[in-house]
Structures are given as C-alpha cells and as structure tokens.
Design a protein around this motif. Structure first.
Motif, PDB file in Angstrom:
ATOM      1  N   GLY A  29       0.837  -1.199   0.000  1.00  0.00           N
ATOM      2  CA  GLY A  29       0.000   0.000   0.000  1.00  0.00           C
ATOM      3  C   GLY A  29       0.865   1.239   0.000  1.00  0.00           C
ATOM      4  O   GLY A  29       0.518   2.252  -0.594  1.00  0.00           O
ATOM      5  N   ALA A  30       2.032   1.157   0.652  1.00  0.00           N
ATOM      6  CA  ALA A  30       2.975   2.272   0.684  1.00  0.00           C
ATOM      7  C   ALA A  30       4.137   2.040  -0.277  1.00  0.00           C
ATOM      8  O   ALA A  30       4.768   2.987  -0.728  1.00  0.00           O
ATOM      9  CB  ALA A  30       3.514   2.472   2.093  1.00  0.00           C
ATOM     10  N   ALA A  31       4.427   0.783  -0.562  1.00  0.00           N
ATOM     11  CA  ALA A  31       5.539   0.429  -1.452  1.00  0.00           C
ATOM     12  C   ALA A  31       5.254  -0.925  -2.099  1.00  0.00           C
ATOM     13  O   ALA A  31       4.457  -1.711  -1.587  1.00  0.00           O
ATOM     14  CB  ALA A  31       6.844   0.372  -0.671  1.00  0.00           C
ATOM     15  N   CYS A  32       5.918  -1.165  -3.205  1.00  0.00           N
ATOM     16  CA  CYS A  32       5.783  -2.442  -3.885  1.00  0.00           C
ATOM     17  C   CYS A  32       7.174  -3.081  -3.969  1.00  0.00           C
ATOM     18  O   CYS A  32       8.137  -2.430  -4.366  1.00  0.00           O
ATOM     19  CB  CYS A  32       5.210  -2.236  -5.284  1.00  0.00           C
ATOM     20  SG  CYS A  32       4.821  -3.779  -6.119  1.00  0.00           S
ATOM     21  N   PHE A  33       7.268  -4.327  -3.561  1.00  0.00           N
ATOM     22  CA  PHE A  33       8.528  -5.060  -3.571  1.00  0.00           C
ATOM     23  C   PHE A  33       8.401  -6.241  -4.524  1.00  0.00           C
ATOM     24  O   PHE A  33       7.350  -6.884  -4.586  1.00  0.00           O
ATOM     25  CB  PHE A  33       8.858  -5.584  -2.170  1.00  0.00           C
ATOM     26  CG  PHE A  33       9.050  -4.500  -1.153  1.00  0.00           C
ATOM     27  CD1 PHE A  33      10.305  -3.965  -0.917  1.00  0.00           C
ATOM     28  CD2 PHE A  33       7.974  -4.008  -0.434  1.00  0.00           C
ATOM     29  CE1 PHE A  33      10.481  -2.955   0.020  1.00  0.00           C
ATOM     30  CE2 PHE A  33       8.133  -3.011   0.505  1.00  0.00           C
ATOM     31  CZ  PHE A  33       9.398  -2.480   0.737  1.00  0.00           C
ATOM     32  N   ARG A  34       9.491  -6.527  -5.241  1.00  0.00           N
ATOM     33  CA  ARG A  34       9.504  -7.671  -6.153  1.00  0.00           C
ATOM     34  C   ARG A  34      10.772  -8.477  -5.914  1.00  0.00           C
ATOM     35  O   ARG A  34      11.878  -7.946  -6.007  1.00  0.00           O
ATOM     36  CB  ARG A  34       9.451  -7.203  -7.604  1.00  0.00           C
ATOM     37  CG  ARG A  34       8.087  -6.664  -7.972  1.00  0.00           C
ATOM     38  CD  ARG A  34       7.979  -6.349  -9.467  1.00  0.00           C
ATOM     39  NE  ARG A  34       6.634  -5.922  -9.795  1.00  0.00           N
ATOM     40  CZ  ARG A  34       6.175  -4.686  -9.635  1.00  0.00           C
ATOM     41  NH1 ARG A  34       6.947  -3.760  -9.145  1.00  0.00           N
ATOM     42  NH2 ARG A  34       4.930  -4.385  -9.955  1.00  0.00           N
ATOM     43  N   GLY A  35      10.588  -9.750  -5.612  1.00  0.00           N
ATOM     44  CA  GLY A  35      11.715 -10.651  -5.436  1.00  0.00           C
ATOM     45  C   GLY A  35      11.778 -11.624  -6.591  1.00  0.00           C
ATOM     46  O   GLY A  35      10.751 -11.977  -7.175  1.00  0.00           O
ATOM     47  N   HIS A  36      12.985 -12.058  -6.923  1.00  0.00           N
ATOM     48  CA  HIS A  36      13.176 -12.959  -8.046  1.00  0.00           C
ATOM     49  C   HIS A  36      14.018 -14.156  -7.621  1.00  0.00           C
ATOM     50  O   HIS A  36      14.914 -14.031  -6.792  1.00  0.00           O
ATOM     51  CB  HIS A  36      13.875 -12.222  -9.203  1.00  0.00           C
ATOM     52  CG  HIS A  36      13.185 -10.956  -9.589  1.00  0.00           C
ATOM     53  ND1 HIS A  36      12.023 -10.938 -10.340  1.00  0.00           N
ATOM     54  CD2 HIS A  36      13.458  -9.666  -9.298  1.00  0.00           C
ATOM     55  CE1 HIS A  36      11.636  -9.682 -10.510  1.00  0.00           C
ATOM     56  NE2 HIS A  36      12.477  -8.895  -9.877  1.00  0.00           N
ATOM     57  N   ALA A  57      10.677 -20.437  -5.993  1.00  0.00           N
ATOM     58  CA  ALA A  57       9.803 -19.626  -5.137  1.00  0.00           C
ATOM     59  C   ALA A  57      10.497 -19.289  -3.825  1.00  0.00           C
ATOM     60  O   ALA A  57      10.408 -18.158  -3.330  1.00  0.00           O
ATOM     61  CB  ALA A  57       8.492 -20.362  -4.871  1.00  0.00           C
ATOM     62  N   GLY A  58      11.182 -20.262  -3.241  1.00  0.00           N
ATOM     63  CA  GLY A  58      11.908 -20.002  -1.992  1.00  0.00           C
ATOM     64  C   GLY A  58      12.952 -18.921  -2.162  1.00  0.00           C
ATOM     65  O   GLY A  58      13.112 -18.039  -1.308  1.00  0.00           O
ATOM     66  N   ARG A  59      13.660 -18.962  -3.270  1.00  0.00           N
ATOM     67  CA  ARG A  59      14.685 -17.943  -3.537  1.00  0.00           C
ATOM     68  C   ARG A  59      14.060 -16.574  -3.800  1.00  0.00           C
ATOM     69  O   ARG A  59      14.590 -15.542  -3.370  1.00  0.00           O
ATOM     70  CB  ARG A  59      15.554 -18.390  -4.703  1.00  0.00           C
ATOM     71  CG  ARG A  59      16.425 -19.575  -4.320  1.00  0.00           C
ATOM     72  CD  ARG A  59      17.136 -20.199  -5.489  1.00  0.00           C
ATOM     73  NE  ARG A  59      17.982 -21.288  -5.007  1.00  0.00           N
ATOM     74  CZ  ARG A  59      18.341 -22.324  -5.730  1.00  0.00           C
ATOM     75  NH1 ARG A  59      17.948 -22.426  -6.995  1.00  0.00           N
ATOM     76  NH2 ARG A  59      19.103 -23.272  -5.216  1.00  0.00           N
ATOM     77  N   ALA A  60      12.919 -16.547  -4.481  1.00  0.00           N
ATOM     78  CA  ALA A  60      12.227 -15.275  -4.717  1.00  0.00           C
ATOM     79  C   ALA A  60      11.721 -14.684  -3.400  1.00  0.00           C
ATOM     80  O   ALA A  60      11.825 -13.476  -3.170  1.00  0.00           O
ATOM     81  CB  ALA A  60      11.073 -15.481  -5.690  1.00  0.00           C
ATOM     82  N   LEU A  61      11.189 -15.544  -2.536  1.00  0.00           N
ATOM     83  CA  LEU A  61      10.699 -15.061  -1.241  1.00  0.00           C
ATOM     84  C   LEU A  61      11.845 -14.611  -0.343  1.00  0.00           C
ATOM     85  O   LEU A  61      11.713 -13.640   0.411  1.00  0.00           O
ATOM     86  CB  LEU A  61       9.860 -16.140  -0.559  1.00  0.00           C
ATOM     87  CG  LEU A  61       8.526 -16.431  -1.248  1.00  0.00           C
ATOM     88  CD1 LEU A  61       7.892 -17.704  -0.690  1.00  0.00           C
ATOM     89  CD2 LEU A  61       7.579 -15.247  -1.104  1.00  0.00           C
ATOM     90  N   ARG A  62      12.982 -15.302  -0.423  1.00  0.00           N
ATOM     91  CA  ARG A  62      14.162 -14.871   0.344  1.00  0.00           C
ATOM     92  C   ARG A  62      14.616 -13.492  -0.131  1.00  0.00           C
ATOM     93  O   ARG A  62      14.934 -12.614   0.682  1.00  0.00           O
ATOM     94  CB  ARG A  62      15.286 -15.880   0.187  1.00  0.00           C
ATOM     95  CG  ARG A  62      16.491 -15.531   1.045  1.00  0.00           C
ATOM     96  CD  ARG A  62      17.662 -16.445   0.851  1.00  0.00           C
ATOM     97  NE  ARG A  62      17.255 -17.816   0.649  1.00  0.00           N
ATOM     98  CZ  ARG A  62      18.095 -18.812   0.437  1.00  0.00           C
ATOM     99  NH1 ARG A  62      19.378 -18.600   0.403  1.00  0.00           N
ATOM    100  NH2 ARG A  62      17.661 -20.035   0.254  1.00  0.00           N
TER     101      ARG A  62
END
Length: 95
Positions: A29-36, A57-62
């Motif tokens: 809502g205040a920021a958007c984060f993207r993990g890969h 998925a585990g690496r993206a979530l990390r």
C-alpha cells in the motif's frame, strides 16, 4: 497502540526447459517489492516440476524478505536508531 493489516504475496512461476523462474510481488500500500528467484535442473536429474517451483519460489521469497529487512533497517536508521546486527538470531524490532 493497536495496529492490524494484511499483506498478500503473489508468486508467479514459469518453467522453460530445465529453468524455473519465480517472481514474488508484495504491495504494502505504501511500497511495492519484487523478489526474483531461479532454479536450474541438472541434465541427469528427473523432471519433477514441483522441486523447481519450490527452489525458485523459496529464492524469490528470500529476495523479497531481504528487501523488506533492508527497508526496515533504513527506516530505523532514519529515526536515529540502529538496528540489531544481522548476526543476531532475531534481528529487527523486538517481539
């Protein structure tokens, strides 16, 4: 002070041959984060897509988690305080 909110993470997975890619997205809502994250199956390994999904998925979530921790540490520093060192088993705000 009581604070309650809900964040939802979306994880998108794609597999192309022996490579699985994952993109995890969190909009606070205040920021958007993207993990890969990616996973590579060795040529001799059995083709089990669920394993590639789990690794990617585990690496993206990390990656996403590291970004969130970095943001929290910068926010704490901006308030004039120092976060606990990352060597601590539980770093960040106390529970």
């Amino acid at each position: 002070m009581h604070h309650e909110t809900e964040w939802k993470v979306r994880v998108d997975l794609t597999e192309d041959g022996s490579i699985t890619k994952a993109d995890a997205t969190l909009d606070t809502g205040a920021a958007c984060f993207r993990g890969h994250g990616t996973a590579h199956r060795s040529p001799g390994d059995k083709d089990v897509p669920a394993i590639g999904d789990e690794y990617a998925a585990g690496r993206a979530l990390r990656d996403l988690g590291e970004q969130l921790l970095g943001t929290a540490e910068r926010d704490v520093a901006a308030m004039g305080a120092a976060p606990e060192p990352r060597t601590s088993p539980m770093y960040g705000w106390e529970l």
